[in-house]
Design an enzyme around this catalytic site. Structure first.
Site, PDB file in Angstrom:
ATOM      1  N   CYS A 125     -44.849  59.998 -64.705  1.00  0.00           N
ATOM      2  CA  CYS A 125     -44.906  59.582 -66.107  1.00  0.00           C
ATOM      3  C   CYS A 125     -44.653  60.794 -66.998  1.00  0.00           C
ATOM      4  O   CYS A 125     -45.301  61.831 -66.854  1.00  0.00           O
ATOM      5  CB  CYS A 125     -46.272  58.981 -66.402  1.00  0.00           C
ATOM      6  SG  CYS A 125     -46.638  58.793 -68.149  1.00  0.00           S
ATOM      7  N   GLU A 126     -43.711  60.671 -67.928  1.00  0.00           N
ATOM      8  CA  GLU A 126     -43.380  61.820 -68.767  1.00  0.00           C
ATOM      9  C   GLU A 126     -44.426  62.079 -69.847  1.00  0.00           C
ATOM     10  O   GLU A 126     -44.375  63.104 -70.524  1.00  0.00           O
ATOM     11  CB  GLU A 126     -42.008  61.639 -69.411  1.00  0.00           C
ATOM     12  CG  GLU A 126     -41.910  60.544 -70.445  1.00  0.00           C
ATOM     13  CD  GLU A 126     -40.503  60.408 -71.002  1.00  0.00           C
ATOM     14  OE1 GLU A 126     -40.385  60.063 -72.180  1.00  0.00           O
ATOM     15  OE2 GLU A 126     -39.528  60.651 -70.268  1.00  0.00           O
ATOM     16  N   HIS A 127     -45.384  61.167 -70.013  1.00  0.00           N
ATOM     17  CA  HIS A 127     -46.423  61.369 -71.026  1.00  0.00           C
ATOM     18  C   HIS A 127     -47.607  62.169 -70.498  1.00  0.00           C
ATOM     19  O   HIS A 127     -48.250  62.892 -71.261  1.00  0.00           O
ATOM     20  CB  HIS A 127     -46.914  60.011 -71.550  1.00  0.00           C
ATOM     21  CG  HIS A 127     -45.844  59.217 -72.219  1.00  0.00           C
ATOM     22  ND1 HIS A 127     -45.737  57.852 -72.118  1.00  0.00           N
ATOM     23  CD2 HIS A 127     -44.808  59.610 -72.984  1.00  0.00           C
ATOM     24  CE1 HIS A 127     -44.684  57.440 -72.801  1.00  0.00           C
ATOM     25  NE2 HIS A 127     -44.109  58.490 -73.333  1.00  0.00           N
ATOM     26  N   HIS A 128     -47.915  62.047 -69.197  1.00  0.00           N
ATOM     27  CA  HIS A 128     -49.057  62.762 -68.640  1.00  0.00           C
ATOM     28  C   HIS A 128     -48.726  63.521 -67.357  1.00  0.00           C
ATOM     29  O   HIS A 128     -49.585  64.190 -66.796  1.00  0.00           O
ATOM     30  CB  HIS A 128     -50.208  61.791 -68.355  1.00  0.00           C
ATOM     31  CG  HIS A 128     -50.790  61.162 -69.583  1.00  0.00           C
ATOM     32  ND1 HIS A 128     -50.400  59.919 -70.036  1.00  0.00           N
ATOM     33  CD2 HIS A 128     -51.702  61.603 -70.473  1.00  0.00           C
ATOM     34  CE1 HIS A 128     -51.061  59.618 -71.146  1.00  0.00           C
ATOM     35  NE2 HIS A 128     -51.846  60.625 -71.430  1.00  0.00           N
ATOM     36  N   GLN A 166     -40.716  53.851 -67.183  1.00  0.00           N
ATOM     37  CA  GLN A 166     -40.169  52.848 -66.270  1.00  0.00           C
ATOM     38  C   GLN A 166     -38.999  52.074 -66.875  1.00  0.00           C
ATOM     39  O   GLN A 166     -38.043  51.737 -66.173  1.00  0.00           O
ATOM     40  CB  GLN A 166     -41.269  51.888 -65.824  1.00  0.00           C
ATOM     41  CG  GLN A 166     -40.808  50.921 -64.736  1.00  0.00           C
ATOM     42  CD  GLN A 166     -41.937  50.111 -64.154  1.00  0.00           C
ATOM     43  OE1 GLN A 166     -43.056  50.603 -64.010  1.00  0.00           O
ATOM     44  NE2 GLN A 166     -41.678  48.863 -63.810  1.00  0.00           N
ATOM     45  N   HIS A 194     -48.829  52.789 -62.335  1.00  0.00           N
ATOM     46  CA  HIS A 194     -48.827  54.023 -63.105  1.00  0.00           C
ATOM     47  C   HIS A 194     -50.216  54.661 -63.030  1.00  0.00           C
ATOM     48  O   HIS A 194     -51.204  54.062 -63.474  1.00  0.00           O
ATOM     49  CB  HIS A 194     -48.477  53.738 -64.570  1.00  0.00           C
ATOM     50  CG  HIS A 194     -47.066  53.254 -64.765  1.00  0.00           C
ATOM     51  ND1 HIS A 194     -46.136  53.962 -65.484  1.00  0.00           N
ATOM     52  CD2 HIS A 194     -46.435  52.145 -64.329  1.00  0.00           C
ATOM     53  CE1 HIS A 194     -44.986  53.305 -65.493  1.00  0.00           C
ATOM     54  NE2 HIS A 194     -45.151  52.196 -64.794  1.00  0.00           N
ATOM     55  N   CYS A 196     -51.283  56.989 -64.742  1.00  0.00           N
ATOM     56  CA  CYS A 196     -51.828  57.283 -66.071  1.00  0.00           C
ATOM     57  C   CYS A 196     -52.680  56.109 -66.563  1.00  0.00           C
ATOM     58  O   CYS A 196     -53.477  56.266 -67.487  1.00  0.00           O
ATOM     59  CB  CYS A 196     -50.709  57.587 -67.071  1.00  0.00           C
ATOM     60  SG  CYS A 196     -49.528  56.254 -67.306  1.00  0.00           S
TER      61      CYS A 196
END
Length: 233
Positions: A125-128, A166, A194, A196
């Site tokens: 995940c590019e956020h976490h 995704q 995910h 996250c």
């Protein structure tokens, strides 16, 4: 009649009111475009130089966390993480690693859909920067050429091995297949968990996320239904 002058500023929308802050984005799936956001100088450094820099930065992170890097178990961790980032889990960022695809003439004149199910993948995940673990199902209808089955797996892995959302992953796989196969008749279906969501935040381990793409004939209900029904067999 003299027209009333209108200030340009009065015509402008205050776009800042519509922009989400990092805190508001939070766990939401926000993809800015189908292309992975990359800087123009992304490949100025060699892989070896990137590993050296990441090793240094990750060592500082571990020290900041209070870890003792003189311990035998932790001493090599910064280098291991740096190599893993560049050579493995984020190797899909480098276009040089794009799978080489060889196409073959459809001599069998097979004109029905070909389906490759349960292609497993690991992404992040590019956020976490925590894992996304899932399965991809792909179908296409040949326009005269076919692709080796293992290449479908490699294409999925290539786009998965980068910081991802995704929705973007689904689109990147689908658009790439349409380009290399020279056909609009491509379907991609992804079901993934995910971390996250399951390991932090709401900590819900029971949910999964589904995304899909249907191009060409797969937009027709009968063809789409045939594809989806096959996923349950």
């Amino acid at each position: 009649m003299k027209q009333k002058e209108i200030s340009l500023n009065s015509l402008l929308i205050d776009t800042d009111r519509f922009l989400l802050t990092d805190e508001e984005i939070g766990d939401n799936h926000v993809a800015t475009s189908i292309e992975t956001p990359m800087r123009e100088d992304a490949f100025v450094l060699s892989d070896a130089e990137k590993i050296t820099k990441i090793e240094s930065h990750f060592r500082e992170i571990m020290i900041t966390l209070g870890l003792d890097l003189t311990d035998d178990s932790l001493r090599g961790t910064p280098k291991r993480v740096a190599k893993m980032y560049i050579e493995e889990i984020f190797s899909g960022l480098n276009p040089a690693n794009e799978p080489k695809v060889a196409l073959f003439e459809n001599k069998y004149e097979y004109n029905e859909m070909l389906i490759e199910k349960n292609i497993s993948f690991y992404s992040n995940c590019e956020h976490h920067f925590v894992p996304i673990v899932g399965r991809t199902h792909i179908a296409y209808i040949s326009s005269g050429q076919v692709i080796g089955l293992s290449k479908l797996n490699r294409i999925v892995q290539y786009f998965a091995k980068r910081p991802q959302v995704q929705e973007r992953l689904t689109m990147q796989i689908a658009k790439h297949l349409q380009k290399v196969l020279k056909t609009e008749h491509v379907a991609v279906f992804i079901d993934a968990k995910h971390l996250c969501v399951s390991s932090r935040g709401v900590k819900d381990d029971a949910t999964s996320t589904i995304t899909s793409f249907y191009g060409g004939k797969f937009q027709e209900n009968s063809t789409k239904r045939e594809f989806l029904d096959s996923l349950h067999n």
